[in-house]
Enzyme design. Structure first.
Site, PDB file in Angstrom:
ATOM      1  CE1 TYR A  81     -22.782   0.009  13.187  1.00 41.09           C
ATOM      2  CE2 TYR A  81     -22.482  -2.435  12.833  1.00 41.09           C
ATOM      3  CZ  TYR A  81     -23.227  -1.742  11.760  1.00 41.09           C
ATOM      4  OH  TYR A  81     -23.665  -1.770  11.104  1.00 41.09           O
ATOM      5  CB  SER A 141      -0.749   0.050   1.261  1.00 32.59           C
ATOM      6  OG  SER A 141      -1.543   1.281   1.581  1.00 32.59           O
ATOM      7  CG  ASP A 154     -20.696   1.711   5.428  1.00 31.29           C
ATOM      8  OD1 ASP A 154     -21.483   2.216   4.840  1.00 31.29           O
ATOM      9  OD2 ASP A 154     -19.965   1.225   5.759  1.00 31.29           O
ATOM     10  N   GLY A 167     -10.396   5.955   9.117  1.00 38.98           N
ATOM     11  CA  GLY A 167     -11.212   5.699  10.336  1.00 38.98           C
ATOM     12  C   GLY A 167     -12.000   6.542  10.349  1.00 38.98           C
TER      13      GLY A 167
HETATM   14  C1  GLA Z   1     -21.475   1.852   9.485  1.00 36.97           C
HETATM   15  C2  GLA Z   1     -22.325   0.392   9.101  1.00 36.97           C
HETATM   16  C3  GLA Z   1     -22.682   0.518   8.282  1.00 36.97           C
HETATM   17  C4  GLA Z   1     -24.305   1.451   8.758  1.00 36.97           C
HETATM   18  C5  GLA Z   1     -23.689   2.702   9.600  1.00 36.97           C
HETATM   19  C6  GLA Z   1     -24.460   3.170  10.418  1.00 36.97           C
HETATM   20  O1  GLA Z   1     -21.001   2.370   8.563  1.00 36.97           O
HETATM   21  O2  GLA Z   1     -20.613  -0.969   8.294  1.00 36.97           O
HETATM   22  O3  GLA Z   1     -23.501  -0.792   7.949  1.00 36.97           O
HETATM   23  O4  GLA Z   1     -24.551  -0.038   9.504  1.00 36.97           O
HETATM   24  O5  GLA Z   1     -22.295   1.913  10.377  1.00 36.97           O
HETATM   25  O6  GLA Z   1     -26.200   3.937   9.063  1.00 36.97           O
END
Ligand code: GLA
Length: 393
Positions: free
Chosen positions: A225, A70, A175, A125
């Site tokens: 999370y 990288s 994402d 991050g």
């Molecule tokens: C992160 C997770 C997603 C989603 C968001 C919150 O980005 O990777 O899948 O849950 O948080 O919306």
């Protein structure tokens, strides 16, 4: 010399071979405009791909090894094709390794070894999906090199699965989906339960999307999370008294939820669930107001989304709240909210083009004075999802 030419030279210096054998691919980062912490609840989201992301240079090699390098990190890694397992010390290289592992699970054994050089433009991050971008570009590149179909919905699902199972982060689909399927000047309205999606032209006229990076690293993000995810599961369990078939909060309308909210025992769990159901409702409202080009109303929905993430879902924190408050105090700002998982990372604001300079100066000053952290800002254009770069950029 273009940046791509430099990257190709860098590749040859590291791995040998000739430039003509190198193929180049790109996957963007993403910003989510509204619909936060709804994806893993089967709700809808409204993200857009960015114009910056991860560029991958790749070439076949004849020793049945995978070589990873990288331009962002010193770590270089060489592993035999037959031995792709997670290793803490492999750090970022676990993301592409996870994709190779995933392809194998799906019956796709690579026919040869490859050298990879990643060039990342997404701050690490920051909650702009740098890891999804690496995963998706790796999957797309390997499938292309192997002459396999590059279905970008499938690539998103496989990349998410690699992140869930190989890396161990239980993220939802947003994402990887946005990074794989984005389109220039469009946001993606995605139903995360059915994966039906629509590319919606995002016409913001005189208004710009401005991303503000708090530069607060997202500490403990994975555990918090996962805690939010299990609280949502708890809410579903309680609500099954009224809806025995219920599996995801996103299956309830706001009215159905409100009539049955009392069934949720725990007060904290109730607030989490309320955020999810109201946020999904806000995504629906956003589509209505954007159809009428009512950006002011959309800005208000962005604000309501942030306030709910702060008060009900509790994933903002002092840095994000400070930046959002500062943003809202600047004239010409229609709305401002956190974007992504939260606990640090980035905000996104809708700012009049004449106010952008003042916005960056004022928000930067107020934020730095309050937190001692130096923020960064990106005026954001919406770019394409993953693709091959065929010509000199
Ligand atoms: C992160 C997770 C997603 C989603 C968001 C919150 O980005 O990777 O899948 O849950 O948080 O919306």
């Amino acid at each position: 010399m273009t940046q791509l030419m430099e990257l190709k030279q860098d590749f040859v210096q590291r791995f040998g071979g000739i430039e003509a054998d190198i193929m180049v691919f790109h996957a963007p980062g993403r910003v989510n405009l509204i619909g936060e912490h709804t994806d893993y609840n089967g709700g809808s989201v409204f993200p857009a791909a960015l114009t910056f992301g991860t560029t991958l240079l790749i070439a076949p090699r004849n020793d049945r090894k995978l070589g990873f390098a990288s331009t962002n990190f010193p770590l270089m890694k060489e592993i035999p094709l037959e031995n792709v397992t997670f290793a803490e010390e492999d750090d970022w290289a676990n993301y592409p390794k996870g994709v190779v592992w995933e392809l194998k699970q799906r019956g796709i054994d690579l026919s040869q070894g490859y050298s990879f050089l990643f060039h990342g433009e997404i701050p690490n991050g920051a909650g702009l999906s740098s890891s999804a971008s690496i995963e998706v570009v790796t999957a797309f590149a390997l499938l292309s090199m192997e002459g396999k179909p590059t279905d970008t919905v499938q690539i998103a699902l496989w990349s998410q699965h690699a992140e869930n199972e190989f890396i161990g982060v239980k993220c939802g689909i947003m994402d990887q989906f946005a990074v794989a399927n984005g389109r220039k000047d469009h946001a993606i309205l995605l139903d995360c339960d059915t994966l039906k999606y629509e590319l919606v032209p995002f016409e913001s006229g005189e208004y710009k999307l401005v991303i503000g990076n708090t530069n607060k690293r997202r500490g403990l993000v994975d555990s918090k999370y996962n805690e939010r995810r299990s609280q949502c599961d708890q809410a579903v369990q309680d609500l099954k008294q009224a809806f025995p078939e219920l599996t995801l909060l996103g299956q309830l309308t706001l009215e159905q939820y409100e009539a049955n909210e009392h069934l949720i025992q725990d007060e904290t769990v109730r607030r989490r669930a309320r955020h999810v159901v109201e946020e999904i409702h806000r995504v629906g409202r956003s589509m209505e107001v954007l159809t009428n080009n009512d950006l002011e109303a959309f800005g208000k929905l962005m604000n309501a989304s942030h306030d709910s993430l702060r008060d009900l879902y509790e994933v903002t924190g002092v840095e994000l709240d400070t930046m959002v408050d500062a943003a809202r105090s600047v004239p010409g700002v229609l709305g401002s909210r956190m974007t992504g998982a939260g606990f640090g990372g980035c905000t996104v604001s809708l700012v009049h083009q004449d106010s952008v300079e003042k916005f960056i100066a004022d928000v930067g000053k107020q934020y730095e004075a309050a937190t001692g952290l130096t923020p960064a800002f990106y005026v954001c254009d919406i770019g394409d999802g993953v693709h091959q770069i065929k010509e000199e950029a």
